[in-house]
Design an enzyme around this catalytic site. Structure first.
Site, PDB file in Angstrom:
ATOM      1  N   ASP A   9       0.856  -1.189   0.000  1.00  0.00           N
ATOM      2  CA  ASP A   9       0.000   0.000   0.000  1.00  0.00           C
ATOM      3  C   ASP A   9       0.890   1.235   0.000  1.00  0.00           C
ATOM      4  O   ASP A   9       1.553   1.525   0.998  1.00  0.00           O
ATOM      5  CB  ASP A   9      -0.906  -0.026   1.232  1.00  0.00           C
ATOM      6  CG  ASP A   9      -1.659   1.276   1.444  1.00  0.00           C
ATOM      7  OD1 ASP A   9      -1.948   1.958   0.438  1.00  0.00           O
ATOM      8  OD2 ASP A   9      -1.963   1.608   2.609  1.00  0.00           O
ATOM      9  N   VAL A  10       0.916   1.952  -1.113  1.00  0.00           N
ATOM     10  CA  VAL A  10       1.740   3.152  -1.235  1.00  0.00           C
ATOM     11  C   VAL A  10       0.898   4.363  -0.850  1.00  0.00           C
ATOM     12  O   VAL A  10       0.011   4.784  -1.593  1.00  0.00           O
ATOM     13  CB  VAL A  10       2.289   3.320  -2.666  1.00  0.00           C
ATOM     14  CG1 VAL A  10       3.182   4.561  -2.742  1.00  0.00           C
ATOM     15  CG2 VAL A  10       3.055   2.082  -3.099  1.00  0.00           C
ATOM     16  N   GLY A  11       1.164   4.911   0.339  1.00  0.00           N
ATOM     17  CA  GLY A  11       0.451   6.087   0.803  1.00  0.00           C
ATOM     18  C   GLY A  11       1.281   7.341   0.631  1.00  0.00           C
ATOM     19  O   GLY A  11       2.417   7.300   0.146  1.00  0.00           O
ATOM     20  N   TYR A  55       3.240   0.832   3.203  1.00  0.00           N
ATOM     21  CA  TYR A  55       2.931  -0.270   4.109  1.00  0.00           C
ATOM     22  C   TYR A  55       2.889  -1.561   3.302  1.00  0.00           C
ATOM     23  O   TYR A  55       2.474  -1.563   2.136  1.00  0.00           O
ATOM     24  CB  TYR A  55       1.575  -0.058   4.791  1.00  0.00           C
ATOM     25  CG  TYR A  55       1.538   1.132   5.719  1.00  0.00           C
ATOM     26  CD1 TYR A  55       2.006   1.030   7.022  1.00  0.00           C
ATOM     27  CD2 TYR A  55       1.035   2.357   5.293  1.00  0.00           C
ATOM     28  CE1 TYR A  55       1.981   2.120   7.877  1.00  0.00           C
ATOM     29  CE2 TYR A  55       1.003   3.457   6.137  1.00  0.00           C
ATOM     30  CZ  TYR A  55       1.475   3.330   7.429  1.00  0.00           C
ATOM     31  OH  TYR A  55       1.456   4.419   8.267  1.00  0.00           O
ATOM     32  N   TYR A  75     -19.597   6.953  -7.739  1.00  0.00           N
ATOM     33  CA  TYR A  75     -18.959   8.239  -8.046  1.00  0.00           C
ATOM     34  C   TYR A  75     -19.351   8.680  -9.460  1.00  0.00           C
ATOM     35  O   TYR A  75     -19.496   7.840 -10.358  1.00  0.00           O
ATOM     36  CB  TYR A  75     -17.439   8.079  -7.981  1.00  0.00           C
ATOM     37  CG  TYR A  75     -16.759   8.752  -6.804  1.00  0.00           C
ATOM     38  CD1 TYR A  75     -17.281   8.664  -5.516  1.00  0.00           C
ATOM     39  CD2 TYR A  75     -15.568   9.455  -6.970  1.00  0.00           C
ATOM     40  CE1 TYR A  75     -16.641   9.260  -4.440  1.00  0.00           C
ATOM     41  CE2 TYR A  75     -14.919  10.055  -5.899  1.00  0.00           C
ATOM     42  CZ  TYR A  75     -15.460   9.956  -4.646  1.00  0.00           C
ATOM     43  OH  TYR A  75     -14.823  10.543  -3.584  1.00  0.00           O
ATOM     44  N   GLY A  99      -9.852   6.949  -4.819  1.00  0.00           N
ATOM     45  CA  GLY A  99      -8.517   6.475  -4.478  1.00  0.00           C
ATOM     46  C   GLY A  99      -8.465   4.962  -4.355  1.00  0.00           C
ATOM     47  O   GLY A  99      -9.393   4.338  -3.830  1.00  0.00           O
ATOM     48  N   ASP A 143      -6.765   3.177  -2.398  1.00  0.00           N
ATOM     49  CA  ASP A 143      -6.794   2.740  -0.998  1.00  0.00           C
ATOM     50  C   ASP A 143      -8.217   2.689  -0.466  1.00  0.00           C
ATOM     51  O   ASP A 143      -8.578   1.783   0.303  1.00  0.00           O
ATOM     52  CB  ASP A 143      -5.920   3.648  -0.128  1.00  0.00           C
ATOM     53  CG  ASP A 143      -6.268   5.128  -0.250  1.00  0.00           C
ATOM     54  OD1 ASP A 143      -6.935   5.529  -1.233  1.00  0.00           O
ATOM     55  OD2 ASP A 143      -5.854   5.907   0.634  1.00  0.00           O
ATOM     56  N   THR A 162      -2.782  10.113   6.232  1.00  0.00           N
ATOM     57  CA  THR A 162      -2.375  11.485   5.923  1.00  0.00           C
ATOM     58  C   THR A 162      -3.611  12.363   5.776  1.00  0.00           C
ATOM     59  O   THR A 162      -3.685  13.476   6.303  1.00  0.00           O
ATOM     60  CB  THR A 162      -1.539  11.517   4.634  1.00  0.00           C
ATOM     61  OG1 THR A 162      -0.401  10.671   4.799  1.00  0.00           O
ATOM     62  CG2 THR A 162      -1.076  12.929   4.327  1.00  0.00           C
ATOM     63  N   THR A 172       1.147  26.275  24.529  1.00  0.00           N
ATOM     64  CA  THR A 172       0.887  26.320  23.086  1.00  0.00           C
ATOM     65  C   THR A 172       0.855  24.914  22.504  1.00  0.00           C
ATOM     66  O   THR A 172      -0.025  24.580  21.694  1.00  0.00           O
ATOM     67  CB  THR A 172       1.961  27.166  22.376  1.00  0.00           C
ATOM     68  OG1 THR A 172       1.922  28.493  22.891  1.00  0.00           O
ATOM     69  CG2 THR A 172       1.726  27.205  20.873  1.00  0.00           C
TER      70      THR A 172
END
EC number: 2.7.1.33
Length: 256
Positions: free
Chosen positions: A6-8, A13, A99, A106, A108, A132, A184
């Site tokens: 899995d290329v994020g 991963y 869609y 995507g 994923d 992300t 902060t």
């Protein structure tokens, strides 16, 4: 055995499956790498975990980072002598994608939906992927991919503050004990965590009514930050390997 990748946007991963059982998991920073770097990494991580590269019979890839695709595919051919399966538009998914332009979904998110409907058949499902980006997918009990929502993930939200302001620092992503920060750093951590939590609750409520007319739903969570919300009553099941499971299932569906 099948090597699923899995290329994020932040990491690559991977997992090795023997049948439907995952035997090995790994992660690699997904800055653009050469095919040789990727090939050497993949072989090394397998050997380090007592998994011979020669036992890999199929490689399946899901990617949301096009600039990595060619290098990774080349690495699979050069180092494993395997032309990998790529989860992309046009392959069999078992889903009815609603869609307007199905190509936009995507890979994923498709992988998550495939695995969700396989593991929890005949149910209305919302999948939340805390990566992300934080993504929501709505899938009907008839395997219709209805759509979803996308918002900035926790890390992306925190980074946006530190990169676009003069005095706000970069912070660790954690679940804070108090909503009211007394520094902060604590204030940013609180705002990011509880802001995403609140957004998720609102989106779940609205998707539940808009997509499913208030009918019974099952909520699944996955992704690197999902466990931070484990005690918030946000989801029914935490499924860390959901996308890898979906990649494996897609590869099997498309095996000649």
């Amino acid at each position: 055995m099948i090597l699923c990748i899995d290329v994020g946007n932040s990491h690559i991963y991977g997992g090795v499956f023997d049948g439907d059982e995952i035997k090995l998991r790994f992660r690699h920073t997904s800055k653009v790498s050469t095919s040789d770097e990727l090939g050497i990494f993949l072989k090394s991580v397998l050997r380090e975990n007592n998994c011979s590269p020669e036992t890999i019979r199929k490689i399946a890839i899901c990617s949301v980072v096009p600039q990595v695709d060619y290098s990774l595919r080349s690495a699979c051919v050069k180092y494993f002598s395997i032309d990998p399966f790529l989860l992309q538009a046009g392959v069999k998914t078992g889903l009815n994608i609603k869609y307007r332009n199905p190509v936009e979904v995507g890979a994923d998110r498709i992988a998550n939906a495939i695995a969700a409907t396989h593991s929890f058949p005949n149910q209305n499902i919302i999948v939340i992927d805390f990566g992300t980006a934080t993504t929501f997918c709505a899938i009907s009990h008839k395997k219709a991919y209805l759509g979803g929502a996308i918002l900035p993930g926790l890390r992306l939200s925190a980074d946006a503050l530190s990169k676009n302001t003069a005095k706000l620092p970069s912070v660790e992503i954690i679940k804070t004990e108090s909503v009211v920060g007394r520094s902060t750093i604590e204030s940013i951590q609180s705002g990011v965590y509880y802001g995403v939590l609140g957004a998720c609750k609102e989106l779940i409520q609205r998707i539940h009514h808009e997509a499913f007319n208030g009918d019974k739903i099952l909520i699944l969570a996955t992704g690197g930050f999902a466990s931070l919300f484990d005690k918030q009553g946000l989801y029914d099941h935490l499924v860390p390997d959901l996308v890898l499971q979906g990649i494996r299932l897609a590869a099997m569906m498309n095996t000649a």
